[in-house]
Write an enzyme that holds these catalytic residues in place. Structure first.
Site, PDB file in Angstrom:
ATOM      1  N   GLY A  48      13.468   0.221  -4.449  1.00  0.00           N
ATOM      2  CA  GLY A  48      14.436   0.252  -3.370  1.00  0.00           C
ATOM      3  C   GLY A  48      14.853   1.649  -2.950  1.00  0.00           C
ATOM      4  O   GLY A  48      14.960   1.944  -1.755  1.00  0.00           O
ATOM      5  N   ASP A 184      -2.220  -3.163  -2.357  1.00  0.00           N
ATOM      6  CA  ASP A 184      -3.619  -3.401  -2.737  1.00  0.00           C
ATOM      7  C   ASP A 184      -4.573  -2.707  -1.766  1.00  0.00           C
ATOM      8  O   ASP A 184      -5.601  -2.159  -2.176  1.00  0.00           O
ATOM      9  CB  ASP A 184      -3.899  -4.904  -2.784  1.00  0.00           C
ATOM     10  CG  ASP A 184      -2.999  -5.630  -3.769  1.00  0.00           C
ATOM     11  OD1 ASP A 184      -2.708  -5.061  -4.827  1.00  0.00           O
ATOM     12  OD2 ASP A 184      -2.568  -6.759  -3.458  1.00  0.00           O
ATOM     13  N   HIS A 211      -1.742 -11.481  -4.842  1.00  0.00           N
ATOM     14  CA  HIS A 211      -1.242 -10.172  -5.283  1.00  0.00           C
ATOM     15  C   HIS A 211      -0.988 -10.201  -6.788  1.00  0.00           C
ATOM     16  O   HIS A 211       0.093  -9.873  -7.260  1.00  0.00           O
ATOM     17  CB  HIS A 211       0.033  -9.821  -4.516  1.00  0.00           C
ATOM     18  CG  HIS A 211       0.572  -8.448  -4.826  1.00  0.00           C
ATOM     19  ND1 HIS A 211      -0.165  -7.297  -4.640  1.00  0.00           N
ATOM     20  CD2 HIS A 211       1.777  -8.041  -5.314  1.00  0.00           C
ATOM     21  CE1 HIS A 211       0.560  -6.246  -4.993  1.00  0.00           C
ATOM     22  NE2 HIS A 211       1.746  -6.680  -5.409  1.00  0.00           N
TER      23      HIS A 211
END
Length: 357
Positions: A48, A184, A211
């Site tokens: 964050g 990715d 994922h």
């Protein structure tokens, strides 16, 4: 803004061409930057904080609302000193969440606990599933028209959790729910460019599936510019991309997961989404979304076209080689199981543990 400059320079190729600059050259119409509020839920965490910094530097963002259960006021105060015009506000705890979300165009959710050595993304489920469900319930109430981007792992399960939560609230729009898998792609682009001696700004490797582990499938045969690998090199590169997160977790030795590269990748996804919302054409990213391109798999990561309402179109998979076809067939059972686990969490919630006698 760093990522905007990178796009303007053509560093990130979007469906074979660079995204249009915000200020156009002579003779071209300038891209209009509308006022956009972005809410970041989990803004005081390892992902964050750097993501908040990147969003504060984004010229498409006019207001950045930061939320967490603790320590977020200091993050907001710190960021507010950066001399960019983005207004920053901080909100702490559930009682302030509604104000954070009100009026948001884009909501990015990295909230949750990170992986530690020996953990898979699926090991995070018991903690992070409840966090995502509670946050999305608040989104459904206070910002039902916003685009939601889920970073919280396990994405293969948390995106279905978000979808079922929104359905229960009667506000689900599949175009506006996106699982962020751009890390990715970023890793694939980096590793392939290094292996082949290519300029990173020119490389684009589609990554499909999910994922987590083997569900992460780079389509090396569709790399731009075209590259060739032996069968052994193909397997090694696929494994390197799929297991890159574990390498970072182990290298940090219990002190965190892939926070910086994830923040970078999420900022890239957020910028592309904002470009789409602003009406810029031909903005493509790989993302984990509701999809019907693979039978009996309700969510799947593939290239998507982003537009004024979120996901404008889910693209097909293109022509895969024999190695990729076999790898996809092998990973589908795991992906379907992880999706179903998320759906079941909302539809058939776990019973609370009985109190100790």
């Amino acid at each position: 803004m760093l990522l905007a400059n990178r796009v303007n320079a053509g560093a990130r190729r979007v469906s074979g061409r660079a995204a249009a600059p915000m200020v156009s050259a002579r003779g071209r119409k300038a891209l209009v930057c509308e006022a956009r509020k972005v809410a970041l839920l989990g803004a005081a965490g390892g992902i964050g904080q750097p993501l908040a910094l990147l969003l504060k530097m984004n010229k498409f963002v006019t207001e950045l609302a930061l939320y967490d259960i603790a320590n977020v006021v200091g993050v907001a105060a710190d960021l507010s000193h950066c001399n960019t015009p983005v207004k920053v506000t901080g909100y702490t705890g559930p009682e302030e969440l509604g104000a954070c979300l009100k009026g948001a165009d884009l909501i990015v959710i990295p909230a949750g606990v990170p992986r530690k050595p020996g953990m898979t993304r699926d090991d995070l489920f018991n903690t992070n599933a409840g966090i995502v469900k509670a946050l999305v319930e608040a989104v459904a109430k206070h910002a039902p028209n916003a685009v939601i981007e889920i970073i919280t792992n396990p994405v293969n399960s948390t995106v279905p959790i978000a979808a079922e939560t929104l359905k229960a609230a009667g506000v689900y729009d599949p175009k506006k729910l996106i699982g962020v898998t751009s890390l990715d792609v970023v890793r694939a682009n980096t590793f392939v460019s290094e292996a082949k001696g290519l300029d990173m700004k020119d490389v684009d490797v589609p990554v499909i599936g999910g994922h987590a582990g083997s569900t992460i499938l780079p389509l090396l045969s569709q790399t731009t510019p075209p590259v060739t690998f032996t069968e052994a090199e193909k397997k090694a590169m696929t494994d390197k991309i799929a297991n890159a997160g574990t390498v970072v977790v182990e290298a940090k030795a219990g002190k965190g997961s892939a926070t910086l590269s994830m923040a970078y990748s999420a900022a890239r996804m957020a910028e592309s989404t904002l470009l789409g919302l602003n009406g810029e054409p031909n903005i493509y990213e790989c993302a984990f979304v509701q999809s019907d391109i693979v039978a009996d798999v309700p969510f799947f990561a593939s290239k998507v076209l982003l537009g004024p309402n979120g996901v404008a179109k889910v693209m097909g998979l293109g022509e895969m080689d024999a190695f990729e076809q076999a790898a996809m067939a092998a990973m589908l059972p795991q992906l379907k199981s992880e999706i179903q686990k998320g759906i079941d969490f909302v539809k058939n919630p776990p019973k609370p543990a009985a109190p100790a006698s």
